[in-house]
Write an enzyme that holds these catalytic residues in place. Structure first.
Site, mmCIF file in Angstrom:
data_model
loop_
_atom_site.group_PDB
_atom_site.id
_atom_site.type_symbol
_atom_site.label_atom_id
_atom_site.label_comp_id
_atom_site.label_asym_id
_atom_site.label_seq_id
_atom_site.Cartn_x
_atom_site.Cartn_y
_atom_site.Cartn_z
ATOM 1 N N ASN A 17 22.265 -30.906 65.406
ATOM 2 C CA ASN A 17 23.285 -31.926 65.713
ATOM 3 C C ASN A 17 22.802 -32.844 66.826
ATOM 4 O OD1 ASN A 17 25.432 -29.320 65.062
ATOM 5 N ND2 ASN A 17 25.530 -31.208 63.912
ATOM 6 N N LYS B 104 34.243 -24.012 53.275
ATOM 7 C CA LYS B 104 35.419 -24.438 54.078
ATOM 8 C C LYS B 104 36.576 -24.813 53.138
ATOM 9 C CE LYS B 104 33.876 -24.091 58.320
ATOM 10 N NZ LYS B 104 34.417 -23.087 59.230
ATOM 11 N N ASP C 108 33.504 -10.887 67.814
ATOM 12 C CA ASP C 108 32.351 -11.758 67.547
ATOM 13 C C ASP C 108 31.157 -10.878 67.198
ATOM 14 O OD1 ASP C 108 30.104 -13.664 67.953
ATOM 15 O OD2 ASP C 108 31.688 -14.963 68.744
ATOM 16 N N SER D 76 36.614 -28.296 58.625
ATOM 17 C CA SER D 76 35.695 -29.346 59.052
ATOM 18 C C SER D 76 35.892 -30.639 58.267
ATOM 19 C CB SER D 76 34.269 -28.847 58.837
ATOM 20 O OG SER D 76 33.368 -29.899 59.004
ATOM 21 N N ALA D 77 35.637 -31.743 58.953
ATOM 22 C CA ALA D 77 35.693 -33.053 58.296
ATOM 23 C C ALA D 77 34.578 -33.203 57.275
ATOM 24 C CB ALA D 77 35.568 -34.151 59.345
ATOM 25 N N GLY E 102 21.757 -36.634 52.841
ATOM 26 C CA GLY E 102 23.113 -36.083 52.919
ATOM 27 C C GLY E 102 23.994 -36.752 53.963
ATOM 28 N N ASP E 103 23.414 -37.651 54.785
ATOM 29 C CA ASP E 103 24.227 -38.325 55.806
ATOM 30 C C ASP E 103 25.049 -39.451 55.194
ATOM 31 O OD1 ASP E 103 23.826 -36.948 58.117
ATOM 32 O OD2 ASP E 103 22.279 -38.286 58.928
ATOM 33 N N TYR F 290 28.047 -25.135 52.869
ATOM 34 C CA TYR F 290 28.848 -24.974 54.085
ATOM 35 C C TYR F 290 30.227 -25.611 53.853
ATOM 36 C CZ TYR F 290 30.657 -26.296 58.662
ATOM 37 O OH TYR F 290 31.476 -26.514 59.743
#
Ligand code: UFG
Length: 347
Positions: free
Chosen positions: A211, A164, A31, A136-137, A305-306, A160
């Protein structure tokens, strides 16, 4: 089995390390700690010691960036020489802020995509051909479908998400280069929340959380004065947007189930969610009820963006991984609040 966990000190990483160690795996964490804290792994050790499940905890922690090929090579070589080669990798390391990714796509492509390429190059060199990847979904993009299955349209709307997708496609190409040897799992997470029930490890975002769940717990703690709810005009029963919240320990256990399936040499892409949709108001109400805390709220306009509804079709996860989520929204709210209230400043 010796498992390398990249990004193992992060929120999902640390809970997964705990689950791995509890099940008898040996764990090596790499990490960079740029968005995480080593204390999360101290918490993992504390939980294991408290449970007295293991005497000598086989956890190694190495501070490194996965783009550092020399260092990764040295690490794989060292474990090979010691007679305990790295058998598989769970790959969490990466940047995950949607907002930041729009402002700095160069950095997102470099860390997420180049980092994954470097990792796979070293894995290939050392014949380590099992990887579970943290996808990610978010890659499903805009849609108000009842639920998303793994064949739903892929349409990321920010860098982002595009990184993915790129990594999933890259892993698919790697798999096709040698299907007899590679075992790859792309796990598409929905909305992980909560914490380990001990309250010793949890989510510790830097700065003001973006979040909903860490924001909500900081409002509950009095660190932020109110929760802004982004939109009450969505076409849902109470007007607020719907997500599929999953307990982080269920998610962690999903990684172990996926890892166990990789012995069969294959590639799989699987949603990890509960299959249940919860509106923002339902989440807030549940949190208030189980923790007996009032959360001040204010309705504001929708966030750019939601979308209205993002819920998993988790049929494939249940049938192919032999896994199913076990924890309810109540536990997510109780455990997440326990972590926040015991650790008001995070780690
Ligand atoms: N929300 C609020 N107020 C807040 C924060 C969020 O009302 O202060 C709402 C959002 O509008 C949304 C819901 O709460 O309806 C959940 O928002 P989050 O930001 O917690 O999560 P998202 O669903 O937007 O995205 C998250 C992660 C992504 C991940 C995605 C998977 O941020 O990285 O889930 O669906 F990919």
């Amino acid at each position: 089995m010796n498992i390398l966990v990249t990004g193992g000190a992060g929120f999902i990483g640390s809970h997964t390390c705990l689950a791995l160690l509890e099940q008898g795996y040996e764990v090596v964490v790499v990490d960079s700690f740029i968005n995480s804290n080593k204390k999360s792994l101290d918490g993992v050790i504390e939980i294991l010691k408290f449970n007295k499940t293991i005497k000598n905890i086989p956890l190694e922690i190495i501070k490194a960036d996965i783009r550092n090929e020399k260092l990764l090579d040295k690490l794989f070589l060292g474990y090979k020489k010691s007679g305990k080669p790295i058998n598989a990798v769970i790959h969490f390391a990466g940047l995950k802020s949607v907002k930041e990714s729009i402002l700095n796509p160069l950095n997102y492509w470099d860390v997420n995509v180049n980092g994954s390429i470097t990792l796979l190059r070293v894995m290939d060199r050392y014949k380590c051909k099992r990887i579970v990847f943290s996808s990610s979904a978010t890659i499903y993009g805009y849609s108000n479908k009842k639920s998303f299955n793994e064949n739903s349209e892929i349409k990321p709307i920010n860098p982002y998400g595009t990184t993915k997708v790129a990594i999933e496609q890259f892993l698919n190409d790697v798999y096709l280069s040698n299907p007899k040897e590679w075992g790859i799992a792309n796990l598409r997470y929905f909305n992980p929340i909560g914490a380990h029930p001990s309250g010793l490890i949890g989510e510790a975002p830097l700065g003001v959380p973006s979040n909903i769940f860490p924001y909500l717990t900081q409002v509950a703690a009095g660190k932020i004065n109110k929760l802004n709810i982004f939109g009450n005009d969505w076409p849902t029963k109470d007007g607020t947007a719907i997500r599929d919240y999953i307990h982080v320990m269920d998610l962690a256990e999903g990684h172990i189930s996926a890892l166990q399936k990789l012995n069969e040499n294959k590639i799989m892409t699987v949603n990890l969610g509960t299959g249940f949709g919860t509106s923002v108001l339902e989440l807030v109400n549940t949190f208030e009820r189980v923790n007996n805390i009032k959360i001040p709220i204010e309705f504001t306009s929708r966030r750019q963006g939601d979308c209205c509804r993002v819920v998993a079709d988790n049929t494939l996860a249940i049938s192919s991984l032999g896994w199913s989520p076990k924890r309810y929204l109540e536990e997510m709210c109780l455990d997440g609040w326990k972590w926040q209230s015991l650790n008001p400043k995070g780690y």
